[in-house]
Design a protein around this motif. Structure first.
Motif, PDB file in Angstrom:
ATOM      1  N   VAL A  44     -28.628 -43.480 -15.136  1.00  0.00           N
ATOM      2  CA  VAL A  44     -28.289 -43.597 -16.557  1.00  0.00           C
ATOM      3  C   VAL A  44     -27.474 -44.876 -16.774  1.00  0.00           C
ATOM      4  O   VAL A  44     -26.918 -45.441 -15.838  1.00  0.00           O
ATOM      5  CB  VAL A  44     -27.497 -42.356 -17.046  1.00  0.00           C
ATOM      6  N   VAL A  45     -27.418 -45.296 -18.023  1.00  0.00           N
ATOM      7  CA  VAL A  45     -26.671 -46.501 -18.391  1.00  0.00           C
ATOM      8  C   VAL A  45     -25.646 -46.123 -19.446  1.00  0.00           C
ATOM      9  O   VAL A  45     -25.960 -45.417 -20.406  1.00  0.00           O
ATOM     10  CB  VAL A  45     -27.634 -47.600 -18.925  1.00  0.00           C
ATOM     11  N   ASP A  46     -24.410 -46.593 -19.266  1.00  0.00           N
ATOM     12  CA  ASP A  46     -23.371 -46.292 -20.243  1.00  0.00           C
ATOM     13  C   ASP A  46     -23.408 -47.266 -21.410  1.00  0.00           C
ATOM     14  O   ASP A  46     -24.266 -48.157 -21.469  1.00  0.00           O
ATOM     15  CB  ASP A  46     -21.990 -46.242 -19.575  1.00  0.00           C
ATOM     16  N   GLY A  47     -22.495 -47.089 -22.347  1.00  0.00           N
ATOM     17  CA  GLY A  47     -22.463 -47.887 -23.565  1.00  0.00           C
ATOM     18  C   GLY A  47     -22.189 -49.359 -23.342  1.00  0.00           C
ATOM     19  O   GLY A  47     -22.422 -50.181 -24.237  1.00  0.00           O
ATOM     20  N   GLU A  48     -21.691 -49.725 -22.168  1.00  0.00           N
ATOM     21  CA  GLU A  48     -21.430 -51.127 -21.851  1.00  0.00           C
ATOM     22  C   GLU A  48     -22.518 -51.734 -20.987  1.00  0.00           C
ATOM     23  O   GLU A  48     -22.403 -52.870 -20.545  1.00  0.00           O
ATOM     24  CB  GLU A  48     -20.075 -51.265 -21.153  1.00  0.00           C
ATOM     25  N   GLY A  49     -23.575 -50.971 -20.720  1.00  0.00           N
ATOM     26  CA  GLY A  49     -24.689 -51.474 -19.925  1.00  0.00           C
ATOM     27  C   GLY A  49     -24.534 -51.295 -18.427  1.00  0.00           C
ATOM     28  O   GLY A  49     -25.337 -51.806 -17.654  1.00  0.00           O
ATOM     29  N   ASN A  50     -23.503 -50.572 -17.999  1.00  0.00           N
ATOM     30  CA  ASN A  50     -23.293 -50.317 -16.579  1.00  0.00           C
ATOM     31  C   ASN A  50     -24.178 -49.163 -16.117  1.00  0.00           C
ATOM     32  O   ASN A  50     -24.244 -48.129 -16.777  1.00  0.00           O
ATOM     33  CB  ASN A  50     -21.826 -49.971 -16.300  1.00  0.00           C
ATOM     34  N   SER A  51     -24.812 -49.346 -14.985  1.00  0.00           N
ATOM     35  CA  SER A  51     -25.704 -48.330 -14.430  1.00  0.00           C
ATOM     36  C   SER A  51     -24.918 -47.319 -13.603  1.00  0.00           C
ATOM     37  O   SER A  51     -23.959 -47.666 -12.907  1.00  0.00           O
ATOM     38  CB  SER A  51     -26.752 -49.006 -13.548  1.00  0.00           C
ATOM     39  N   HIS A  52     -25.335 -46.048 -13.690  1.00  0.00           N
ATOM     40  CA  HIS A  52     -24.740 -44.959 -12.914  1.00  0.00           C
ATOM     41  C   HIS A  52     -25.870 -44.192 -12.244  1.00  0.00           C
ATOM     42  O   HIS A  52     -26.874 -43.871 -12.884  1.00  0.00           O
ATOM     43  CB  HIS A  52     -23.941 -44.009 -13.826  1.00  0.00           C
ATOM     44  N   GLU A  53     -25.697 -43.902 -10.956  1.00  0.00           N
ATOM     45  CA  GLU A  53     -26.704 -43.141 -10.210  1.00  0.00           C
ATOM     46  C   GLU A  53     -26.922 -41.779 -10.864  1.00  0.00           C
ATOM     47  O   GLU A  53     -25.993 -41.186 -11.403  1.00  0.00           O
ATOM     48  CB  GLU A  53     -26.269 -42.931  -8.759  1.00  0.00           C
ATOM     49  N   GLY A  54     -28.136 -41.281 -10.779  1.00  0.00           N
ATOM     50  CA  GLY A  54     -28.443 -39.948 -11.289  1.00  0.00           C
ATOM     51  C   GLY A  54     -27.675 -38.880 -10.519  1.00  0.00           C
ATOM     52  O   GLY A  54     -27.419 -39.030  -9.324  1.00  0.00           O
ATOM     53  N   ILE A  55     -27.300 -37.843 -11.209  1.00  0.00           N
ATOM     54  CA  ILE A  55     -26.616 -36.705 -10.596  1.00  0.00           C
ATOM     55  C   ILE A  55     -27.464 -35.456 -10.808  1.00  0.00           C
ATOM     56  O   ILE A  55     -28.498 -35.497 -11.478  1.00  0.00           O
ATOM     57  CB  ILE A  55     -25.187 -36.514 -11.165  1.00  0.00           C
ATOM     58  N   THR A  56     -27.011 -34.346 -10.279  1.00  0.00           N
ATOM     59  CA  THR A  56     -27.774 -33.113 -10.437  1.00  0.00           C
ATOM     60  C   THR A  56     -27.954 -32.777 -11.915  1.00  0.00           C
ATOM     61  O   THR A  56     -27.032 -32.935 -12.709  1.00  0.00           O
ATOM     62  CB  THR A  56     -27.105 -31.941  -9.689  1.00  0.00           C
ATOM     63  N   ASN A  57     -29.144 -32.339 -12.257  1.00  0.00           N
ATOM     64  CA  ASN A  57     -29.406 -31.927 -13.637  1.00  0.00           C
ATOM     65  C   ASN A  57     -29.389 -30.404 -13.771  1.00  0.00           C
ATOM     66  O   ASN A  57     -29.753 -29.865 -14.798  1.00  0.00           O
ATOM     67  CB  ASN A  57     -30.733 -32.511 -14.145  1.00  0.00           C
TER      68      ASN A  57
END
Length: 139
Positions: A44-57
């Motif tokens: 996922v990408v936050d509001g500042e454009g930083n990427s975050h690895e997927g976590i458990t859904n």
């Protein structure tokens, strides 16, 4: 993945130290992530454009158990609920220095030799509720 009818729980021996509880849940979670396609969501990408690895859904409840309860559950699941994914973590695994050491040690064990620190279950929500619905959260 039909997450509406699926559930994921861990049952961990509440008598363990906080470090062993953390280690047990981490090991179980890693194996679940490997075994269940789609358990981990996309990056996922936050509001500042930083990427975050997927976590458990899928929520993973961590429930309070004891050594004897975990062993009893493991045996019941193996015998009566073969459709559930069952992951266990034992004293043999926890004390092993590396995976080859673990495979050698576990090959020499019988079920009576193993002390289970925790188990993880994934599968049909009704089956898991039947097995663990009365267990409290580990706090």
């Amino acid at each position: 993945m039909d997450i509406q009818n699926k559930k994921c729980v861990m049952v961990i021996d509440s008598e363990l130290s906080i470090g062993l509880i953390a280690n047990t849940s981490a090991v179980l979670a890693l194996t679940l992530g490997k075994k269940i396609d789609g358990l981990i969501g996309p990056d996922v990408v936050d509001g500042e454009g930083n990427s975050h690895e997927g976590i458990t859904n899928t929520p993973i409840s961590i429930l309070k158990g004891s050594e004897s309860l975990i062993k009893e559950l493991r045996e019941k699941i193996s015998a009566e609920f073969p459709d559930l994914l069952l992951v266990d973590f034992s004293n043999v695994a926890q004390m092993s220095k590396h995976y080859d050491d673990y495979t050698d040690k576990i090959a020499a064990c019988t079920k009576n030799d193993l002390k289970y620190l925790g188990i993880a279950l994934y599968g049909n929500k009704k089956s898991i509720n039947k097995l663990t619905g009365s267990l409290p959260l580990l706090r």
